[in-house]
Scaffold this motif. Structure first.
Motif, mmCIF file in Angstrom:
data_model
loop_
_atom_site.group_PDB
_atom_site.id
_atom_site.type_symbol
_atom_site.label_atom_id
_atom_site.label_comp_id
_atom_site.label_asym_id
_atom_site.label_seq_id
_atom_site.Cartn_x
_atom_site.Cartn_y
_atom_site.Cartn_z
ATOM 1 N N GLN A 108 22.172 13.826 19.035
ATOM 2 C CA GLN A 108 21.775 14.884 19.480
ATOM 3 C C GLN A 108 22.715 16.033 19.089
ATOM 4 O OE1 GLN A 108 18.679 15.232 20.627
ATOM 5 N NE2 GLN A 108 18.088 12.922 20.436
ATOM 6 N N PHE A 129 19.585 13.312 28.958
ATOM 7 C CA PHE A 129 18.981 13.549 27.764
ATOM 8 C C PHE A 129 17.452 13.096 27.680
ATOM 9 C CE2 PHE A 129 23.250 14.650 26.086
ATOM 10 C CZ PHE A 129 22.703 15.652 25.033
ATOM 11 N N MET A 157 16.455 8.940 21.843
ATOM 12 C CA MET A 157 17.698 9.543 21.425
ATOM 13 C C MET A 157 18.065 9.771 19.898
ATOM 14 S SD MET A 157 19.497 10.276 24.235
ATOM 15 C CE MET A 157 21.086 10.382 23.941
ATOM 16 N N LEU A 177 14.295 25.548 23.008
ATOM 17 C CA LEU A 177 14.891 24.395 22.373
ATOM 18 C C LEU A 177 13.487 23.829 21.290
ATOM 19 C CD1 LEU A 177 15.799 21.474 24.888
ATOM 20 C CD2 LEU A 177 17.124 22.618 23.088
ATOM 21 N N LEU A 224 10.412 17.941 26.654
ATOM 22 C CA LEU A 224 9.873 18.706 25.537
ATOM 23 C C LEU A 224 8.687 17.914 24.925
ATOM 24 C CD1 LEU A 224 11.787 20.843 24.444
ATOM 25 C CD2 LEU A 224 12.705 19.317 22.892
ATOM 26 N N ILE A 225 8.527 16.622 24.742
ATOM 27 C CA ILE A 225 7.603 16.053 24.053
ATOM 28 C C ILE A 225 6.196 16.635 25.165
ATOM 29 C CG2 ILE A 225 6.473 14.028 23.602
ATOM 30 C CD1 ILE A 225 9.090 12.777 23.016
ATOM 31 N N TYR A 229 12.537 20.665 18.368
ATOM 32 C CA TYR A 229 12.633 19.386 18.132
ATOM 33 C C TYR A 229 11.879 18.988 16.517
ATOM 34 C CZ TYR A 229 8.141 17.424 19.831
ATOM 35 O OH TYR A 229 6.989 17.294 19.935
ATOM 36 N N LEU A 287 15.192 15.337 29.347
ATOM 37 C CA LEU A 287 15.169 16.460 28.428
ATOM 38 C C LEU A 287 13.973 16.014 27.193
ATOM 39 C CD1 LEU A 287 16.677 19.406 27.938
ATOM 40 C CD2 LEU A 287 17.380 17.976 25.909
ATOM 41 N N ILE A 288 14.277 15.161 26.583
ATOM 42 C CA ILE A 288 13.556 14.865 25.244
ATOM 43 C C ILE A 288 11.816 14.657 25.926
ATOM 44 C CG2 ILE A 288 13.244 13.306 23.305
ATOM 45 C CD1 ILE A 288 16.209 13.031 23.601
ATOM 46 N N ARG A 326 25.901 20.550 20.814
ATOM 47 C CA ARG A 326 25.816 21.855 21.521
ATOM 48 C C ARG A 326 25.167 21.491 22.798
ATOM 49 N NH1 ARG A 326 23.278 26.354 17.770
ATOM 50 N NH2 ARG A 326 23.698 25.111 16.000
ATOM 51 N N VAL A 327 25.114 22.357 23.808
ATOM 52 C CA VAL A 327 24.700 22.444 25.087
ATOM 53 C C VAL A 327 23.016 22.585 24.940
ATOM 54 C CG1 VAL A 327 24.100 23.346 27.318
ATOM 55 C CG2 VAL A 327 26.470 23.276 26.357
ATOM 56 N N LYS A 328 22.089 21.677 25.881
ATOM 57 C CA LYS A 328 20.555 21.793 25.419
ATOM 58 C C LYS A 328 20.068 22.181 26.878
ATOM 59 C CE LYS A 328 21.259 19.198 21.806
ATOM 60 N NZ LYS A 328 21.054 19.208 20.623
ATOM 61 N N PRO A 329 19.377 23.694 26.683
ATOM 62 C CA PRO A 329 18.982 24.187 27.955
ATOM 63 C C PRO A 329 17.477 23.808 27.997
ATOM 64 C CG PRO A 329 19.114 25.926 26.177
ATOM 65 C CD PRO A 329 19.717 24.561 25.570
ATOM 66 N N PRO A 359 13.886 25.856 30.098
ATOM 67 C CA PRO A 359 13.776 26.833 31.010
ATOM 68 C C PRO A 359 13.438 26.277 32.081
ATOM 69 C CG PRO A 359 11.645 26.168 29.289
ATOM 70 C CD PRO A 359 12.914 25.431 28.923
ATOM 71 N N ARG A 392 15.140 14.368 17.550
ATOM 72 C CA ARG A 392 16.572 15.247 17.462
ATOM 73 C C ARG A 392 15.930 16.711 18.187
ATOM 74 N NH1 ARG A 392 20.745 17.899 17.337
ATOM 75 N NH2 ARG A 392 22.144 17.635 15.415
ATOM 76 N N THR A 393 16.831 17.124 19.247
ATOM 77 C CA THR A 393 16.655 18.415 19.594
ATOM 78 C C THR A 393 17.797 19.473 19.197
ATOM 79 O OG1 THR A 393 17.886 17.761 21.708
ATOM 80 C CG2 THR A 393 15.702 17.415 21.818
ATOM 81 N N SER A 419 5.202 20.009 24.709
ATOM 82 C CA SER A 419 4.736 20.230 23.312
ATOM 83 C C SER A 419 3.273 19.569 23.347
ATOM 84 C CB SER A 419 5.628 19.939 22.222
ATOM 85 O OG SER A 419 5.562 18.710 22.095
#
Lengths: 441, 305
Positions: B122, B48, A38, A51, B55-56, A53, B51-52, B125-128, B130, A42-43, B59
């Motif tokens: 964080q 959250f 968290m 998105l 993302l990781i 980060y 989501l993170i 704003r809204v985090k979208p 795909p 940071r996203t 990537s």
């Protein structure tokens, strides 16, 4: 309190530097896992909705270090205070002195409040803050009737505040009625909604009551947002007329109060007038509450709070008791709402969120439920403390939430832990509020 | 009719998510007897973290969707469970023997802390994300061209809910931990005398409740494709409503309440107005409670004199 003192007891038994470091290390480890994603990452959504980060390991490291250091400090404090808890830190002489102060605190506070506009005449900010505090004192005293006296847990009190504000706003803008006609109307309308809420919850107790009142508050807010033709929806109602001094406007015109009295006009006059207006309204709430407590209906409220079953066995009509409590509390909320609308000149649904209900409830509980002085002090502490963090917009609610948790742990029974009973059977005795059931409904 | 069937599917999926959150709520309520206002925010934190983690992993170059999903699920459950555990330790345990309103207010405070913590950490704003899981089945195609769709995500949400419900029903009714939990629910002092570690059991309840909320958060993220810092509050009230509707303290009740709320909301939005869907859900809660003060599957409250 027992759990906490047991905690401190076990902590002091394991005194020594190694267990201390072990605890701190463990806490830091927990913090590392909690904050890792968290805070560490940071996203942000880019312009194309994708998105991205980036990492913030520096902030993460400093947070974890702060937890490590903080838990060492807290452990050391606990060992220093010892297993008996913080209360023994206050010597008995100071405690008796405090009870002496307590007797004269309320009148002294009242005199000081009356003099606030004189002392701080040129400090607009302090006057505005004082008006805000007094609004919450009034709301707190109003909710105190429902929660503190009748023991009905109301999580949707702000709904009545909203009803009062919108009643005044809409009546004044659409029909041009004056504040002094709309104020009682706002109170009556809010009381009517209080009765309306009272009916479905007559059979509910405790937590069911809490969720229904919460749902009710949300329903009112959602209706205000969505009923655009009447309430203006999210845009709110603007152009609400300022209050007049019994028909005489407080402005720079020839008909204004300043011109009639033959003194030079100053915009502060209106602020001072608003200050005394809310003070009068708050004192009215307080006076009515104190008087009602001596009447059969007030005693029925307190009996209801202590034990509903016994109450029914004694032949007290719980239906009217609950409904009158809701109606009375709601009426004061409605008055406060009308005042809010006239002070702001603009109202929108944003002012009537659950956050406000929680804030008022926190003031009542922190003050020590049923204690009029406690509620006033708690409003001062909460709203004043809240103002301290005005600059840090995002962190403000964060700090507020933490303060709420810490205050509850520190004084779960509120600032004023004692409450004078209404009826004395033999000799006046203060009852520790540990002994009474509150918010039981 | 086809429209109705499609809304029925949508309602069941939404209801499953509410049900998952409501189970955590109701478990905590059953044992500690407190309203955990922060539960909705734990759900948000779970979303959250999922989501993170997504993302990781993406990537890092991972492409196998089942692997990603599994890792995200485990990470989100683990970290969110730790949140639940920490919150219980900090804000609720010191107040366990205090009077009723104190833990509730500290829970409200905790809810503010979590909401604003994620806003500060964080952003507002809204985090979208795909869409990860695409595709689905066409169940029925009517002559006028209306198609009843059942997407893979919808299947996944419902199947996950059913599996988790089965696991937790088994856990509560068959395992040692479940027995301890039921014992604490009955009488904490007596349970402690009989050798149940009450503190540990309550901690575990919070851990399990938070883990379930994390799963709900992940499902929400996959289904709607976004999270934001404020979604916990509304979801929390809905789950609370579901738990109360089903009879607070009862696991099947929570699931039933969740489904009811999901269906009411979906049908109301489909046939009346979207703006008033929450009003409809709350109004029905009030109406149900007037006629059944203990909810649909709740046991009648015994008045002790």
């Amino acid at each position: 309190m027992t759990a906490l003192s047991q905690d401190t007891a076990s902590a002091s038994r394991s005194a020594g530097i190694l267990p201390l470091l072990k605890t701190a290390f463990f806490n830091a480890l927990v913090a590392l896992v909690l904050f890792s994603l968290m805070v560490g990452i940071r996203t942000e959504a880019g312009s194309d909705g994708q998105l991205t980060y980036w990492t913030r390991f520096g902030e993460l490291a400093s947070l974890v270090a702060a937890v490590f250091g903080g838990s060492i400090v807290i452990e050391l404090l606990r060992q220093w205070i010892g297993p008996t808890g913080a209360e023994k830190l206050v010597p008995p002489a100071v405690q008796s002195g405090m009870s002496f102060i307590g007797r004269y605190l309320a009148p002294a506070l009242l005199i000081f409040t009356l003099l606030v506009p004189v002392i701080f005449y040129n400090q607009r900010y302090i006057l505005d803050l004082a008006i805000l505090v007094l609004t919450y004192v009034m709301l707190g005293w109003g909710l105190n009737v429902v929660v503190g006296l009748a023991g009905l847990l109301d999580l949707g009190y702000v709904a009545f505040y909203a009803v009062g504000a919108y009643s005044y706003g809409l009546l004044a803008t659409n029909f041009g009625w004056s504040f002094w006609i709309c104020l009682p109307l706002a109170g009556i309308l809010a009381a009517f909604w209080g009765v309306l809420l009272g009916f479905p919850v007559l059979r509910l107790r405790g937590d069911y009551l809490a969720i229904v009142t919460l749902a009710f508050g949300e329903i009112i807010r959602l209706v205000i947002i969505n009923w655009q033709e009447l309430t203006g929806g999210p845009n709110g109602v603007s152009g609400i007329p300022r209050p007049t001094f019994f028909g005489i406007p407080l402005d720079n015109s020839d008909d204004g109060l300043a011109a009639k009295l033959g003194i030079e006009y100053s915009p502060t006059h209106r602020i001072v007038f608003l200050f005394y207006l809310i003070l009068a309204l708050a004192l009215l709430t307080n006076w009515v509450t104190i008087r009602l407590r001596r009447l059969p209906i007030g005693r029925a409220w307190e009996a209801l709070r202590e034990d509903e079953v016994a109450c029914r066995a004694l032949g007290i009509n719980t239906t009217t008791t609950k409904l009158t409590a809701f109606a009375t509390g709601a009426m004061f909320g409605g008055f406060a709402g009308a005042f809010f609308a006239t002070r702001q000149g603009f109202i929108s649904p944003e002012s009537f969120t659950f956050q406000e209900s929680a804030l008022v409830l926190a003031i009542v509980v922190l003050g020590g439920m049923g204690s009029q002085l406690g509620v006033a002090l708690a409003a001062l502490a909460m709203i004043g403390g809240f103002e301290l963090f005005r600059g840090l917009e995002g962190y403000r609610m964060l700090v507020f939430g933490m303060a709420m948790v810490l205050i509850m742990i520190w004084r779960p029974r509120g600032l004023i832990g004692h409450r004078a009973p209404t009826v004395y059977l033999t000799k006046a005795q203060a009852i520790s509020s540990d002994l009474v059931k509150e918010g039981h409904g | 009719m086809d429209y109705f069937a499609q809304q029925l599917i949508n309602g069941l999926v939404l209801g499953s998510i509410y049900g998952l959150i409501a189970i955590g709520y109701t478990m905590v309520y059953g044992i500690v007897g407190m309203i955990n206002f922060a539960h909705g925010d734990i759900f948000m934190i779970g979303g959250f973290i999922a989501l993170i983690t997504f993302l990781i992993l993406v990537s890092l170059g991972l492409t196998a969707i089942p692997v990603i999903l599994l890792v995200v699920l485990l990470v989100a459950m683990a970290i969110t469970a730790l949140y639940g555990w920490t919150i219980e330790r900090i804000a609720y345990r010191p107040l366990r023997h205090s009077f009723r309103l104190a833990p509730m207010l500290s829970a409200i405070g905790m809810s503010f802390v979590l909401t604003n913590y994620s806003q500060v950490a964080q952003g507002a704003r809204v985090k979208p994300i795909p869409p990860f899981i695409t595709g689905g089945y066409t169940l029925h195609e009517s002559p006028d061209g209306f198609v009843i769709q059942l997407s893979n995500i919808q299947i996944m949400v419902v199947v996950t809910t059913i599996v988790l419900l089965a696991i937790f029903t088994w856990l509560v009714s068959r395992t040692r931990l479940g027995r301890d939990m039921r014992a604490c629910e009955q009488d904490q002092t007596m349970a402690a005398l009989l050798g149940v570690d009450v503190d540990r059991t309550i901690s575990m309840t919070f851990v399990i409740g938070a883990a379930l909320a994390a799963v709900a958060g992940l499902m929400y993220l996959l289904y709607y494709g976004l999270v934001d810092f404020f979604m916990g509050f509304v979801a929390g009230i809905k789950a609370f409503t579901a738990a109360v509707l089903g009879g607070i303290g009862s696991l099947p009740g929570a699931m039933l309440g969740g489904l009811a709320i999901g269906l009411i909301e979906t049908f109301w939005s489909a046939y009346f107005s979207v703006e008033y869907k929450d009003v409809a859900a709350f109004s029905i809660l009030i109406v149900v409670l007037i006629f059944m003060p203990t909810g649909l599957l709740g046991r009648p409250e015994v008045e002790k004199v």
